[in-house]
Design a protein around this motif. Structure first.
Motif, PDB file in Angstrom:
ATOM      1  N   PHE A 216     -52.305  14.036  -3.941  1.00 12.16           N
ATOM      2  CA  PHE A 216     -53.030  13.379  -5.009  1.00 12.16           C
ATOM      3  C   PHE A 216     -53.621  14.465  -5.901  1.00 12.16           C
ATOM      4  O   PHE A 216     -53.675  15.633  -5.513  1.00 12.16           O
ATOM      5  CB  PHE A 216     -54.147  12.493  -4.444  1.00 12.16           C
ATOM      6  N   ARG A 217     -54.092  14.068  -7.077  1.00 13.07           N
ATOM      7  CA  ARG A 217     -54.736  15.044  -7.957  1.00 13.07           C
ATOM      8  C   ARG A 217     -55.864  14.376  -8.728  1.00 13.07           C
ATOM      9  O   ARG A 217     -55.851  13.158  -8.931  1.00 13.07           O
ATOM     10  CB  ARG A 217     -53.735  15.671  -8.915  1.00 13.07           C
ATOM     11  N   GLN A 218     -56.804  15.211  -9.145  1.00 10.36           N
ATOM     12  CA  GLN A 218     -57.915  14.715  -9.936  1.00 10.36           C
ATOM     13  C   GLN A 218     -58.214  15.703 -11.044  1.00 10.36           C
ATOM     14  O   GLN A 218     -58.582  16.860 -10.785  1.00 10.36           O
ATOM     15  CB  GLN A 218     -59.157  14.502  -9.066  1.00 10.36           C
TER      16      GLN A 218
ATOM     17  N   LYS B 163     -61.587  12.433 -14.770  1.00  9.82           N
ATOM     18  CA  LYS B 163     -60.661  11.337 -14.471  1.00  9.82           C
ATOM     19  C   LYS B 163     -60.717  10.982 -12.992  1.00  9.82           C
ATOM     20  O   LYS B 163     -61.197  11.748 -12.167  1.00  9.82           O
ATOM     21  CB  LYS B 163     -59.242  11.730 -14.867  1.00  9.82           C
ATOM     22  N   GLU B 164     -60.180   9.822 -12.673  1.00 12.84           N
ATOM     23  CA  GLU B 164     -60.125   9.395 -11.291  1.00 12.84           C
ATOM     24  C   GLU B 164     -58.977  10.102 -10.567  1.00 12.84           C
ATOM     25  O   GLU B 164     -57.994  10.518 -11.178  1.00 12.84           O
ATOM     26  CB  GLU B 164     -59.938   7.875 -11.216  1.00 12.84           C
ATOM     27  N   ARG B 165     -59.129  10.174  -9.267  1.00 11.80           N
ATOM     28  CA  ARG B 165     -58.060  10.757  -8.468  1.00 11.80           C
ATOM     29  C   ARG B 165     -56.838   9.857  -8.536  1.00 11.80           C
ATOM     30  O   ARG B 165     -56.952   8.623  -8.485  1.00 11.80           O
ATOM     31  CB  ARG B 165     -58.519  10.911  -7.013  1.00 11.80           C
ATOM     32  N   GLU B 166     -55.650  10.466  -8.627  1.00 17.23           N
ATOM     33  CA  GLU B 166     -54.434   9.675  -8.759  1.00 17.23           C
ATOM     34  C   GLU B 166     -53.346  10.180  -7.816  1.00 17.23           C
ATOM     35  O   GLU B 166     -53.321  11.345  -7.428  1.00 17.23           O
ATOM     36  CB  GLU B 166     -53.909   9.737 -10.209  1.00 17.23           C
TER      37      GLU B 166
ATOM     38  N   ALA C 115     -55.367  20.021 -12.699  1.00 19.82           N
ATOM     39  CA  ALA C 115     -56.173  19.162 -11.826  1.00 19.82           C
ATOM     40  C   ALA C 115     -56.426  19.891 -10.511  1.00 19.82           C
ATOM     41  O   ALA C 115     -55.810  20.928 -10.230  1.00 19.82           O
ATOM     42  CB  ALA C 115     -55.451  17.847 -11.542  1.00 19.82           C
TER      43      ALA C 115
ATOM     44  N   TYR D 112     -55.600  19.504  -6.747  1.00 20.32           N
ATOM     45  CA  TYR D 112     -54.576  18.807  -5.977  1.00 20.32           C
ATOM     46  C   TYR D 112     -55.013  18.712  -4.526  1.00 20.32           C
ATOM     47  O   TYR D 112     -55.397  19.706  -3.908  1.00 20.32           O
ATOM     48  CB  TYR D 112     -53.243  19.540  -6.095  1.00 20.32           C
ATOM     49  N   TYR D 113     -54.941  17.496  -4.000  1.00 19.42           N
ATOM     50  CA  TYR D 113     -55.385  17.207  -2.643  1.00 19.42           C
ATOM     51  C   TYR D 113     -54.221  16.756  -1.772  1.00 19.42           C
ATOM     52  O   TYR D 113     -53.372  15.974  -2.204  1.00 19.42           O
ATOM     53  CB  TYR D 113     -56.433  16.097  -2.639  1.00 19.42           C
TER      54      TYR D 113
ATOM     55  N   TRP E 129     -58.261  13.964   4.519  1.00 24.13           N
ATOM     56  CA  TRP E 129     -58.097  14.640   3.238  1.00 24.13           C
ATOM     57  C   TRP E 129     -58.452  16.110   3.363  1.00 24.13           C
ATOM     58  O   TRP E 129     -59.363  16.483   4.119  1.00 24.13           O
ATOM     59  CB  TRP E 129     -59.021  14.004   2.190  1.00 24.13           C
TER      60      TRP E 129
END
Length: 124
Positions: free
Chosen positions: A37-39, A43-46, A92, A94-95, A114
């Motif tokens: 995922f990325r944020q 912005k919200e995490r996506e 962003a 990145y997770y 996470w």
């Protein structure tokens, strides 16, 4: 308990490439769905990409499909995200995330563990 540590982020010019890694420790890695995922700032995490435990067909967000590739090495307890043709909008944190389920999913609330993230900055 699963511990995830991302690495490989950095500063790159638009059009360039990076390879992110996520090292997992704890429970059996090969049984997890692994996702990225990325944020971006403000912005919200996506969702970015996810791979089921079997390494079957991964899923991708439309914005990265054809440019990013997720892969995993179950023997090394590591999942990778290859980022090609980077754009400034890919900037962003990145997770990496792990899901106890069996099917790759883009839904954040399905993921149980996470990492703390790695910063990717793409300059123009």
């Amino acid at each position: 308990q699963v511990h995830l540590v991302e690495s490989g982020g950095g500063l790159v010019q638009a059009g360039g490439s990076l390879r992110l890694s996520c090292a997992a420790s704890g429970r059996i890695f090969s049984s997890y769905v692994m996702g990225w995922f990325r944020q971006a700032p403000g912005k919200e995490r996506e969702f970015v990409a996810a791979s089921s435990w079997s390494g079957g067909r991964p899923i991708y967000a439309g914005s990265v499909k054809g440019r990013f590739t997720i892969s995993r090495d179950n023997a090394e307890n590591t999942v990778y995200l290859q980022l090609n043709s980077l754009k400034t909008e890919d900037t962003a944190v990145y997770y990496c995330a792990a899901d106890l389920g069996r099917t790759a999913t883009p839904y954040m609330d399905k993921y149980d563990y996470w990492g703390k993230g790695t910063q990717v900055t793409v300059s123009s």
